[in-house]
Scaffold this motif. Structure first.
Motif, PDB file in Angstrom:
ATOM      1  N   LEU A 154      11.215  -7.055  38.063  1.00 29.15           N
ATOM      2  CA  LEU A 154       9.882  -7.386  38.565  1.00 29.15           C
ATOM      3  C   LEU A 154       9.442  -8.695  37.934  1.00 29.15           C
ATOM      4  CD1 LEU A 154       8.235  -3.854  38.114  1.00 29.15           C
ATOM      5  CD2 LEU A 154       9.381  -4.763  40.158  1.00 29.15           C
ATOM      6  N   ILE A 155       9.107  -9.667  38.752  1.00 25.37           N
ATOM      7  CA  ILE A 155       8.683 -10.984  38.252  1.00 25.37           C
ATOM      8  C   ILE A 155       7.293 -11.271  38.798  1.00 25.37           C
ATOM      9  CG2 ILE A 155       9.192 -13.453  38.175  1.00 25.37           C
ATOM     10  CD1 ILE A 155      12.136 -12.750  38.521  1.00 25.37           C
ATOM     11  N   ASP A 156       6.318 -11.289  37.913  1.00 23.44           N
ATOM     12  CA  ASP A 156       4.925 -11.492  38.310  1.00 23.44           C
ATOM     13  C   ASP A 156       4.532 -12.956  38.147  1.00 23.44           C
ATOM     14  OD1 ASP A 156       2.429 -10.828  39.205  1.00 23.44           O
ATOM     15  OD2 ASP A 156       1.727 -10.019  37.298  1.00 23.44           O
ATOM     16  N   GLU A 157       3.878 -13.500  39.178  1.00 28.33           N
ATOM     17  CA  GLU A 157       3.407 -14.895  39.178  1.00 28.33           C
ATOM     18  C   GLU A 157       4.572 -15.843  38.896  1.00 28.33           C
ATOM     19  OE1 GLU A 157       0.597 -15.529  40.269  1.00 28.33           O
ATOM     20  OE2 GLU A 157      -0.852 -13.967  39.718  1.00 28.33           O
ATOM     21  N   TYR A 158       5.624 -15.739  39.671  1.00 28.84           N
ATOM     22  CA  TYR A 158       6.847 -16.517  39.438  1.00 28.84           C
ATOM     23  C   TYR A 158       6.592 -18.017  39.403  1.00 28.84           C
ATOM     24  CZ  TYR A 158       7.594 -18.842  43.910  1.00 28.84           C
ATOM     25  OH  TYR A 158       7.485 -19.705  44.963  1.00 28.84           O
ATOM     26  N   ASP A 159       5.551 -18.474  40.096  1.00 26.12           N
ATOM     27  CA  ASP A 159       5.299 -19.911  40.235  1.00 26.12           C
ATOM     28  C   ASP A 159       4.259 -20.445  39.253  1.00 26.12           C
ATOM     29  OD1 ASP A 159       3.280 -18.436  41.376  1.00 26.12           O
ATOM     30  OD2 ASP A 159       3.006 -19.737  43.101  1.00 26.12           O
ATOM     31  N   ALA A 160       3.725 -19.592  38.386  1.00 27.86           N
ATOM     32  CA  ALA A 160       2.634 -20.007  37.485  1.00 27.86           C
ATOM     33  C   ALA A 160       2.958 -21.260  36.669  1.00 27.86           C
ATOM     34  CB  ALA A 160       2.252 -18.858  36.559  1.00 27.86           C
ATOM     35  N   PRO A 161       4.180 -21.417  36.119  1.00 27.26           N
ATOM     36  CA  PRO A 161       4.447 -22.623  35.317  1.00 27.26           C
ATOM     37  C   PRO A 161       4.398 -23.915  36.130  1.00 27.26           C
ATOM     38  CG  PRO A 161       6.077 -20.907  34.869  1.00 27.26           C
ATOM     39  CD  PRO A 161       5.318 -20.479  36.086  1.00 27.26           C
ATOM     40  N   LEU A 162       4.491 -23.816  37.447  1.00 29.90           N
ATOM     41  CA  LEU A 162       4.603 -25.013  38.273  1.00 29.90           C
ATOM     42  C   LEU A 162       3.293 -25.450  38.915  1.00 29.90           C
ATOM     43  CD1 LEU A 162       7.911 -24.048  40.141  1.00 29.90           C
ATOM     44  CD2 LEU A 162       7.657 -25.218  37.957  1.00 29.90           C
ATOM     45  N   LEU A 163       2.334 -24.548  39.004  1.00 29.88           N
ATOM     46  CA  LEU A 163       1.134 -24.837  39.779  1.00 29.88           C
ATOM     47  C   LEU A 163       0.342 -26.027  39.234  1.00 29.88           C
ATOM     48  CD1 LEU A 163      -0.153 -21.249  40.615  1.00 29.88           C
ATOM     49  CD2 LEU A 163       1.011 -22.868  42.128  1.00 29.88           C
ATOM     50  N   ASP A 164       0.198 -26.083  37.919  1.00 30.75           N
ATOM     51  CA  ASP A 164      -0.634 -27.136  37.338  1.00 30.75           C
ATOM     52  C   ASP A 164       0.028 -28.508  37.333  1.00 30.75           C
ATOM     53  OD1 ASP A 164      -3.080 -25.743  36.583  1.00 30.75           O
ATOM     54  OD2 ASP A 164      -1.786 -24.604  35.250  1.00 30.75           O
TER      55      ASP A 164
END
Length: 525
Positions: A154-164
């Motif tokens: 289960l991978i939650d918020e997979y894109d979080a490191p890239l959004l900013d």
């Protein structure tokens, strides 16, 4: 009269995203377990779900975690308890990428390493597994070997490191490569995997889960899963019925009156079409907990990447909503966007409002009052050059004046405020002031539109209050007389002859030199 002490005893899960805590501590839980059963009992193994922030994705991941961990007791009384008969326990590897916001390459790698090491202490690690992707491969295989059961990832918020860093040409590729390498083992480890589920806000096509894991099923726009996150109107009227009654009594209204207020503020989301009306769960729970109708979603943080992308693509405030597009255009990868539509949709600032059965074109618009007002507040500093506190105070005074029909006082107040702003670039064209007025009027919560077409031209701004319709024409470095002549010459009011409200014509002239209103005229019809 309902005893208000009941309200204090109700437990609303504010900021709680752990399923086990909700169930054991008697918090309100909207039953989504039917979706869990459906998703885990199909032929699919790899799933991806995109939803806006604060929409219950983490709670869904936590629910899956408890389900695959065989925690049958947590699901007693829920829909899935009548459907599931086996309750098989699987080893679950859960990765929370939301911990890696605002990070550089080294910090991101350290965070991933830490999460891997927590599981490696339990299941072990191959000595030659050094790189992050090798360690994940080793972990999955060892977990399978040690437990004798296939592994759930289960991978939650997979894109979080890239959004900013989405708008940055240097940092985005660097962080994207780290994430791509980390996710790459998921396809190679297929024989050892029972189920893989990822959540996120946006789609990055160059990450391996989309470019290499070609059998992943994106359920973000699938009708059977439209209400897997968020709260439907039916769920409010059934599972939250008692809470609504208490809230209505506190607000001095009826049950139906309360549901209408909630609908106006927090409803309006659709992630496919047709779809049930979906409410923002974060805002809804906060409203019930506080007993107030406030703007909660935006107060929890406006992503800087959104404002940066709106500026990058030069999107005027009124161009955010009212868009028409094919699904391939807005449910699309975001890092190679040619316009801002995919980001607006996937981030929740616009949502599906209609779909043409003939053309297949979707209509996208701002979901509700909360998002519209919050969005305009976040854009206001761009026009007020960071004098936002004074600006919001001025907006409040303008709203009061307009509400009481004192449009002359409102324009005088705006003239004084604009003249106090520091000199800056990008104020020497009419569209700047049109955008400013649209943003301010939108904050009133009233109907406002721009470039409204008539048989002879386009009206700059149309605003409707509870008892008056205003037709406004703007000029830059000309005169209010010239603007009023255009209104009359092109007979703009005839477009609204049947609106049933008194019509007032307003002409306004701005000066690029003085950077404020120089003169205006107001005429009642």
């Amino acid at each position: 009269m309902i005893d208000q002490s009941i309200y204090k005893r109700m437990r609303f899960p504010i900021g709680i995203q752990t399923f086990s805590e909700l169930r054991t501590d008697n918090y309100l839980y909207i039953d989504k377990t039917e979706y869990v059963y459906r998703m885990t009992h199909t032929d699919g193994k790899y799933y991806f779900l995109s939803r806006p922030r604060r929409f219950g994705k983490s709670l869904l991941v936590s629910t899956l975690y408890s389900y695959f961990s065989g925690k049958k007791e947590l699901f007693e009384g829920l829909t899935i308890s009548k459907m599931e008969t086996e309750w098989t326990e699987y080893p679950v590897l859960r990765f929370d990428m939301s911990r890696a916001k605002h990070v550089n390459k080294e910090t991101l790698e350290a965070m991933l390493s830490f999460q891997l090491s927590e599981y490696e202490k339990i299941y072990g690690k191959a000595e030659d597994a050094i790189a992050l992707n090798d360690r994940l491969t080793s972990l999955i295989r060892k977990t399978y070997t040690q437990t004798g059961r296939k592994v759930v990832v289960l991978i939650d918020e997979y894109d979080a490191p890239l959004l900013d860093v989405m708008h940055e040409d240097i940092e985005l590729p660097v962080l994207r490569n780290v994430m791509r390498n980390f996710y790459s083992p998921l396809k190679a480890c297929d024989p050892y995997l029972r189920f893989v589920f990822l959540t996120g806000i946006t789609k990055f096509s160059q990450l391996s889960i989309f470019s290499e894991l070609n059998n992943i099923k994106n359920i973000s726009m699938d009708e059977p899963y439209a209400a897997i996150c968020g709260i439907t109107e039916e769920e409010i009227r059934t599972q939250m019925k008692e809470q609504v009654k208490v809230f209505a009594d506190k607000m001095g209204t009826t049950f139906d009156g309360m549901t209408e207020k909630l609908k106006e503020h927090y409803d309006g989301y659709h992630f496919t079409w047709p779809s049930a009306d979906i409410y923002n769960p974060f805002s809804l729970m906060n409203a019930f907990a506080d007993g107030k109708l406030k703007d909660y979603w935006f107060s929890s943080g406006t992503p800087t990447y959104l404002i940066e992308m709106l500026r990058k693509f030069r999107v005027a405030p009124w161009q955010i909503g009212g868009r028409k597009a094919y699904a391939i255009s807005f449910d699309a990868p975001t890092e190679r966007m040619t316009d801002v539509t995919p980001l607006l949709y996937q981030s929740g600032y616009v949502t599906i409002k209609d779909c043409s059965p003939v053309t297949g074109l979707y209509t996208l618009d701002i979901p509700n009052k909360e998002v519209r007002i919050g969005l305009m507040q976040s854009l206001l500093p761009y026009y007020l050059h960071n004098r936002t506190t004074e600006g919001l105070t001025t907006v409040g005074l303008l709203y009061e004046a307009v509400s009481y029909g004192r449009i002359d006082d409102a324009l005088r107040l705006l003239q004084t405020f604009l003249s106090s702003l520091p000199k800056c670039d990008n104020t020497d064209y009419e569209g700047h002031y049109q955008s400013l007025l649209y943003t301010i009027f939108s904050l009133f919560g009233m109907y406002v539109d721009v470039e409204v077409r008539t048989s002879q031209g386009s009206i700059d701004i149309v605003m409707r209050t509870h008892d008056t319709l205003y037709i406004m024409e703007l000029k830059l470095n000309k005169s209010a007389d010239a603007a009023m002549q255009q209104i009359d010459l092109k007979d703009y009011p005839s477009r609204f002859a049947l609106c049933g409200l008194p019509i007032i014509k307003v002409s306004i002239n701005f000066s690029s030199e003085e950077r404020t209103i120089t003169d205006w005229k107001i005429k009642k019809i």
